[in-house]
Structure formats: structure tokens, C-alpha cells
Design a protein around this motif. Structure first.
Motif, PDB file in Angstrom:
ATOM      1  N   LEU A   6       0.864  -1.179   0.000  1.00 16.43           N
ATOM      2  CA  LEU A   6       0.000   0.000   0.000  1.00 16.43           C
ATOM      3  C   LEU A   6       0.899   1.227   0.000  1.00 16.43           C
ATOM      4  O   LEU A   6       1.498   1.574   1.011  1.00 16.43           O
ATOM      5  CB  LEU A   6      -0.910  -0.001   1.238  1.00 16.43           C
ATOM      6  N   LEU A   7       1.000   1.874  -1.151  1.00 15.72           N
ATOM      7  CA  LEU A   7       1.895   3.021  -1.298  1.00 15.72           C
ATOM      8  C   LEU A   7       1.113   4.323  -1.231  1.00 15.72           C
ATOM      9  O   LEU A   7      -0.057   4.387  -1.620  1.00 15.72           O
ATOM     10  CB  LEU A   7       2.646   2.952  -2.626  1.00 15.72           C
ATOM     11  N   SER A   8       1.773   5.359  -0.752  1.00 17.91           N
ATOM     12  CA  SER A   8       1.217   6.710  -0.779  1.00 17.91           C
ATOM     13  C   SER A   8       2.024   7.520  -1.786  1.00 17.91           C
ATOM     14  O   SER A   8       3.197   7.819  -1.566  1.00 17.91           O
ATOM     15  CB  SER A   8       1.305   7.365   0.600  1.00 17.91           C
ATOM     16  N   ARG A   9       1.389   7.853  -2.898  1.00 21.55           N
ATOM     17  CA  ARG A   9       2.038   8.658  -3.925  1.00 21.55           C
ATOM     18  C   ARG A   9       1.621  10.117  -3.865  1.00 21.55           C
ATOM     19  O   ARG A   9       2.271  10.984  -4.447  1.00 21.55           O
ATOM     20  CB  ARG A   9       1.733   8.082  -5.314  1.00 21.55           C
ATOM     21  N   ASP A  10       0.548  10.394  -3.161  1.00 22.32           N
ATOM     22  CA  ASP A  10       0.021  11.751  -3.043  1.00 22.32           C
ATOM     23  C   ASP A  10      -0.637  11.843  -1.665  1.00 22.32           C
ATOM     24  O   ASP A  10      -1.516  11.026  -1.342  1.00 22.32           O
ATOM     25  CB  ASP A  10      -1.007  12.008  -4.144  1.00 22.32           C
ATOM     26  N   PRO A  11      -0.242  12.805  -0.827  1.00 18.60           N
ATOM     27  CA  PRO A  11      -0.812  12.878   0.528  1.00 18.60           C
ATOM     28  C   PRO A  11      -2.314  13.086   0.546  1.00 18.60           C
ATOM     29  O   PRO A  11      -2.967  12.756   1.536  1.00 18.60           O
ATOM     30  CB  PRO A  11      -0.077  14.065   1.153  1.00 18.60           C
ATOM     31  N   VAL A  45      -1.211  10.450   9.786  1.00 19.32           N
ATOM     32  CA  VAL A  45      -0.633  11.788   9.939  1.00 19.32           C
ATOM     33  C   VAL A  45       0.602  11.930   9.062  1.00 19.32           C
ATOM     34  O   VAL A  45       0.810  12.952   8.399  1.00 19.32           O
ATOM     35  CB  VAL A  45      -0.281  12.057  11.410  1.00 19.32           C
ATOM     36  N   THR A  46       1.431  10.894   9.026  1.00 16.94           N
ATOM     37  CA  THR A  46       2.651  10.943   8.220  1.00 16.94           C
ATOM     38  C   THR A  46       2.313  10.982   6.740  1.00 16.94           C
ATOM     39  O   THR A  46       2.942  11.706   5.960  1.00 16.94           O
ATOM     40  CB  THR A  46       3.534   9.727   8.530  1.00 16.94           C
ATOM     41  N   ARG A  47       1.308  10.218   6.321  1.00 18.66           N
ATOM     42  CA  ARG A  47       0.890  10.247   4.915  1.00 18.66           C
ATOM     43  C   ARG A  47       0.439  11.648   4.519  1.00 18.66           C
ATOM     44  O   ARG A  47       0.733  12.123   3.416  1.00 18.66           O
ATOM     45  CB  ARG A  47      -0.240   9.260   4.678  1.00 18.66           C
ATOM     46  N   ALA A  48      -0.275  12.326   5.400  1.00 20.85           N
ATOM     47  CA  ALA A  48      -0.832  13.646   5.091  1.00 20.85           C
ATOM     48  C   ALA A  48       0.195  14.764   5.190  1.00 20.85           C
ATOM     49  O   ALA A  48      -0.108  15.908   4.834  1.00 20.85           O
ATOM     50  CB  ALA A  48      -1.999  13.943   6.030  1.00 20.85           C
ATOM     51  N   ALA A  49       1.398  14.452   5.657  1.00 19.98           N
ATOM     52  CA  ALA A  49       2.389  15.499   5.883  1.00 19.98           C
ATOM     53  C   ALA A  49       2.937  16.091   4.595  1.00 19.98           C
ATOM     54  O   ALA A  49       3.589  17.131   4.611  1.00 19.98           O
ATOM     55  CB  ALA A  49       3.531  14.951   6.737  1.00 19.98           C
ATOM     56  N   GLY A  50       2.714  15.425   3.481  1.00 24.89           N
ATOM     57  CA  GLY A  50       3.182  15.964   2.202  1.00 24.89           C
ATOM     58  C   GLY A  50       4.639  15.628   1.949  1.00 24.89           C
ATOM     59  O   GLY A  50       5.190  14.679   2.485  1.00 24.89           O
ATOM     60  N   ASP A  53       9.186  13.487  -1.634  1.00 19.19           N
ATOM     61  CA  ASP A  53       9.888  12.209  -1.699  1.00 19.19           C
ATOM     62  C   ASP A  53       8.869  11.066  -1.662  1.00 19.19           C
ATOM     63  O   ASP A  53       8.583  10.496  -0.621  1.00 19.19           O
ATOM     64  CB  ASP A  53      10.859  12.109  -0.518  1.00 19.19           C
ATOM     65  N   ARG A  54       8.321  10.748  -2.815  1.00 15.28           N
ATOM     66  CA  ARG A  54       7.285   9.724  -2.936  1.00 15.28           C
ATOM     67  C   ARG A  54       7.712   8.694  -3.980  1.00 15.28           C
ATOM     68  O   ARG A  54       8.542   9.009  -4.833  1.00 15.28           O
ATOM     69  CB  ARG A  54       5.955  10.377  -3.356  1.00 15.28           C
ATOM     70  N   PRO A  55       7.159   7.491  -3.976  1.00 15.24           N
ATOM     71  CA  PRO A  55       6.114   7.015  -3.077  1.00 15.24           C
ATOM     72  C   PRO A  55       6.657   6.657  -1.698  1.00 15.24           C
ATOM     73  O   PRO A  55       7.844   6.363  -1.539  1.00 15.24           O
ATOM     74  CB  PRO A  55       5.591   5.782  -3.792  1.00 15.24           C
ATOM     75  N   VAL A  56       5.763   6.676  -0.719  1.00 16.30           N
ATOM     76  CA  VAL A  56       6.100   6.359   0.656  1.00 16.30           C
ATOM     77  C   VAL A  56       5.414   5.057   1.045  1.00 16.30           C
ATOM     78  O   VAL A  56       4.245   4.841   0.714  1.00 16.30           O
ATOM     79  CB  VAL A  56       5.663   7.493   1.611  1.00 16.30           C
ATOM     80  N   LEU A  57       6.138   4.201   1.745  1.00 17.12           N
ATOM     81  CA  LEU A  57       5.582   2.962   2.280  1.00 17.12           C
ATOM     82  C   LEU A  57       5.559   3.071   3.800  1.00 17.12           C
ATOM     83  O   LEU A  57       6.607   3.141   4.440  1.00 17.12           O
ATOM     84  CB  LEU A  57       6.419   1.756   1.842  1.00 17.12           C
ATOM     85  N   LEU A  58       4.353   3.098   4.360  1.00 22.32           N
ATOM     86  CA  LEU A  58       4.166   3.261   5.799  1.00 22.32           C
ATOM     87  C   LEU A  58       3.882   1.911   6.454  1.00 22.32           C
ATOM     88  O   LEU A  58       4.196   0.881   5.901  1.00 22.32           O
ATOM     89  CB  LEU A  58       3.043   4.263   6.057  1.00 22.32           C
ATOM     90  N   GLY A  59       3.295   1.941   7.634  1.00 22.57           N
ATOM     91  CA  GLY A  59       3.006   0.720   8.382  1.00 22.57           C
ATOM     92  C   GLY A  59       4.055   0.474   9.443  1.00 22.57           C
ATOM     93  O   GLY A  59       5.244   0.351   9.142  1.00 22.57           O
ATOM     94  N   HIS A  60       3.611   0.435  10.712  1.00 27.03           N
ATOM     95  CA  HIS A  60       4.591   0.204  11.779  1.00 27.03           C
ATOM     96  C   HIS A  60       4.035  -0.649  12.918  1.00 27.03           C
ATOM     97  O   HIS A  60       4.513  -0.598  14.043  1.00 27.03           O
ATOM     98  CB  HIS A  60       5.119   1.537  12.323  1.00 27.03           C
ATOM     99  N   GLU A  61       2.999  -1.453  12.603  1.00 23.68           N
ATOM    100  CA  GLU A  61       2.476  -2.411  13.575  1.00 23.68           C
ATOM    101  C   GLU A  61       2.353  -3.778  12.905  1.00 23.68           C
ATOM    102  O   GLU A  61       1.309  -4.396  12.868  1.00 23.68           O
ATOM    103  CB  GLU A  61       1.097  -1.964  14.093  1.00 23.68           C
ATOM    104  N   GLY A  62       3.460  -4.248  12.361  1.00 21.32           N
ATOM    105  CA  GLY A  62       3.448  -5.490  11.602  1.00 21.32           C
ATOM    106  C   GLY A  62       3.599  -6.724  12.475  1.00 21.32           C
ATOM    107  O   GLY A  62       4.210  -6.689  13.544  1.00 21.32           O
TER     108      GLY A  62
END
Length: 362
Positions: A6-11, A45-50, A53-62
């Protein structure tokens, strides 16, 4: 290793489901096949920060199973079931003192820390993906982690229940059990009944507290809090909460947990404390709370912050799982599983308050 992510390419845009390539683990790295990952407010919140440097890969409760390990990966072995959590260096004064959440290198390690040689761990269409969020970026079918943020758990552990222990549940439960440490006769107020706040409520029940009050605007969550052991659930939209809390507690709360990140709410929590009371803030918000200094000094009150429940994840996460297995920490009441392809529904249900903690599965 090809997998979906699940990538974030645009906040401002929804997450996109894309194929990515995950590199083989190098020295000090662990390849984990992700089975479940919690959605945390910090991800959104991090996705919405703008940022460009994209795309961003988040997730920290794996949570998942170790697929392979590189050299010098410590005691972790292929086949181990694990929960992924925050990174820490293990060498600074905070880490040596048993407080890894306050590691002096925390920002560098957890905010998209890269490999020393800058080679990409994950690529999409041949181009690097910004990853390394909390040393895992686990919104994907596979994640690369490190020994310091990889917690081995029992083989039979349910990954859907275990995943949120990596951050949200650990934070709320730890704030109560490790920081506030209330006695059974305490009066605890929890501000915000999201995943962190609800974990605090459950931890308070573990501590034997009977007088638990929740302040929460969502009606469904107030009802859930009452069913989990709260004696009162206050709607802040109905007016100022301080006097209500003083009435319910016969003078003020001995302890309070503020999960909202609101400076206004933190000030209200401090005002509602009894003499000698303590409020712990865990939400990363903005602003300066309008706290009455005379009230703090004359009342002998304490206001302090807390990261990741002041926990050592390698001991605290297994402890919380033991409490759940014993029926004392019913996090199954808070969790709902969604396929990662259904992330839009998961986010909608979370925003509406229908779900406390959505967990994505692969």
C-alpha cells in the motif's frame, strides 16, 4: 521478492495497491512475511504530511513470520513468529537504562531510516520507495526489519491480535502499567477512547482499578468503554468536563491518560486532577496547554509525557500477550480484520467509530 504493498504517492489521495520488489536481507536485516498490520493514527498523519519524496511505504504495527535472516541478525531465526515495533540503538544512555523509546537516535532510526550505503530495500517499477518507517514499513506482504525491533512471540499467537501491540496497544497499556502505576483504589480518567485509550482502559482493569472514567465524543466508543469496565463515559461535546469528573470522583482524578494530542484537553486533564494527581500525555499534537502554574504547584500535581508506553518491547509485548491468553487483557474486543485490499473500508469504519483498531491482513 515480489509482493503487494500500500503506497502513498500523493498525501491527498488514497493508498494505492501496487507490486513492489523487496530486497533480500543483508547483514543485520530480517525478512518478515507480513500476515497482519495495524493501522495507526501516526501512519495517517505521516501520509498527510506531504513532501516530494514519494512514493512512501508506511506501516509500523506489523506481525508475521520470519522468512529469512541476514548475517548478524541476533537470535531471530527463519520460521519465528514475530511482532514488529519501533527501532532503538541499544547503546545510548536511554537504551542502556531500559528506556528504548527515548533512544537518542530514535528519529534517525524510525523516520524512514535508510541503509548505510543508501541502496534501496524496496523498489516499485524499478525506482526506490521511501521506506524504513519505524524500521519496518509493514504495509506490504514482506518487510525488512532489524533485531532491535523484531520481537519473537509464541508460535500460536494470532497475528491480527498481536500486530497492534507493536505501537498503539503497547503505548496505552504501558502508560498505565509502566508510568502511572495506579493502585486499585485510584480514580483514572482516560481522554480519548481510540486504540491507545482503550488499551489504557484494559490495562487499568489489569491493575484492579474499578473507578475508570472515559471522555470520548463518539457514542459507540463510549458504550464500548462502559462494557469494558469504565464506570462513566463522558461526552465532551455536552460541556466542560472538569466539574463532571470532580463530581464523579468525589474531588478529582488521581491519575489521567491523555491520548488526544490536544493542548486544550491536556490542560483540562490537569485541572481535573486531585491533589497529588498525575496526568500522562501520549498524543503528539501541537500547541501550548493553558495550565495554571499555581494549581500545579499548590496541588502537587504532575504532568509528564510518555512514548511507546515507556516499554521494553521485547519483554512487554510478550507480557501483554500472556495477559490476553489469561483472559485479563481482552484486546480481541478492540480489533477488526480487513483484507489489505479493503483499506478504504477499514479507514471509513475507523473514522466513523465503528471500529477501534482496524488490522489489515495479507
Amino acid at each position: 521478492m515480489t509482493t503487494t504493498a500500500l503506497l502513498s504517492r500523493d498525501p491527498a489521495a488514497p493508498f494505492s495497491i501496487e507490486d513492489v520488489e523487496v530486497d533480500t536481507p543483508r547483514a543485520g536485516e530480517i525478512l518478515v512475511r507480513i500476515e497482519a498490520v495495524g493501522i495507526c493514527h501516526t501512519d495517517l498523519v505521516t501520509r498527510a504530511a506531504g513532501g516530494a519524496d514519494r512514493p512512501v511505504l508506511l506501516g509500523h504495527e506489523g506481525a508475521g513470520v520470519v522468512e529469512a535472516v541476514g548475517a548478524d541478525a541476533g537470535p531471530v531465526r527463519a520460521g519465528d513468529r514475530v511482532v514488529l515495533t519501533f527501532r532503538h540503538c541499544g547503546q545510548c544512555a536511554s537504551c542502556r537504562g531500559g528506556r528504548p523509546a527515548y533512544c537518542r537516535r530514535s528519529m534517525a532510526l524510525n523516520q524512514f531510516g535508510s541503509r548505510p550505503d543508501r541502496t534501496p530495500r524496496i523498489t516499485a517499477g524499478g525506482l526506490p520507495v521511501r521506506d524504513g518507517f519505524f524500521g519496518q514499513s509493514s504495509f506490504a506482504g514482506y518487510a525488512l526489519s532489524t533485531p532491535d525491533n523484531t520481537v519473537v512471540v509464541d508460535e500460536g499467537t494470532d497475528p491480527v491480535l498481536a500486530a497492534p501491540l507493536g505501537c498503539g496497544f503497547q503505548t496505552g497499556a504501558g502508560a498505565v502499567l509502566n508510568v502511572l502505576r495506579p493502585e486499585p483504589d485510584a480514580a483514572l480518567v482516560v481522554y480519548g477512547a481510540g486504540a491507545v485509550g482503550m488499551a489504557g482502559v484494559l490495562a487499568a482493569r489489569v491493575a484492579g482499578i474499578e473507578q475508570i472514567i472515559v471522555v470520548e465524543p463518539n457514542g459507540a466508543r463510549r458504550e464500548l468503554a462502559l462494557s469494558l469496565g469504565a464506570v462513566a463515559a463522558i461526552d465532551p461535546a455536552r460541556g466542560e468536563t472538569t466539574e463532571v469528573i470532580r463530581d464523579v470522583t468525589a474531588g478529582g482524578a488521581t491519575h489521567a491518560l491523555d491520548t488526544t494530542g490536544s493542548a486544550t484537553v491536556l490542560a483540562q486533564a490537569a485541572a481535573a486532577l486531585a491533589v497529588g494527581g498525575t496526568v500522562v500525555a501520549v498524543g503528539l499534537g501541537a500547541g501550548v496547554p493553558a495550565i495554571d502554574l499555581r494549581d500545579i504547584v499548590l496541588g502537587g500535581k504532575t504532568v509528564r509525557g510518555c512514548l511507546e508506553g515507556d516499554a521494553d518491547p521485547h519483554t512487554f509485548i510478550p507480557h501483554l500477550l500472556e495477559l490476553h491468553a489469561a483472559g485479563r487483557f481482552p484486546i480481541d474486543r478492540l480489533v477488526a480484520a480487513y483484507s489489505h485490499t479493503d483499506i478504504r473500508s477499514a479507514l471509513e469504519d475507523q473514522r466513523a467509530g465503528h471500529v477501534v483498531k482496524p488490522v489489515l491482513t495479507w
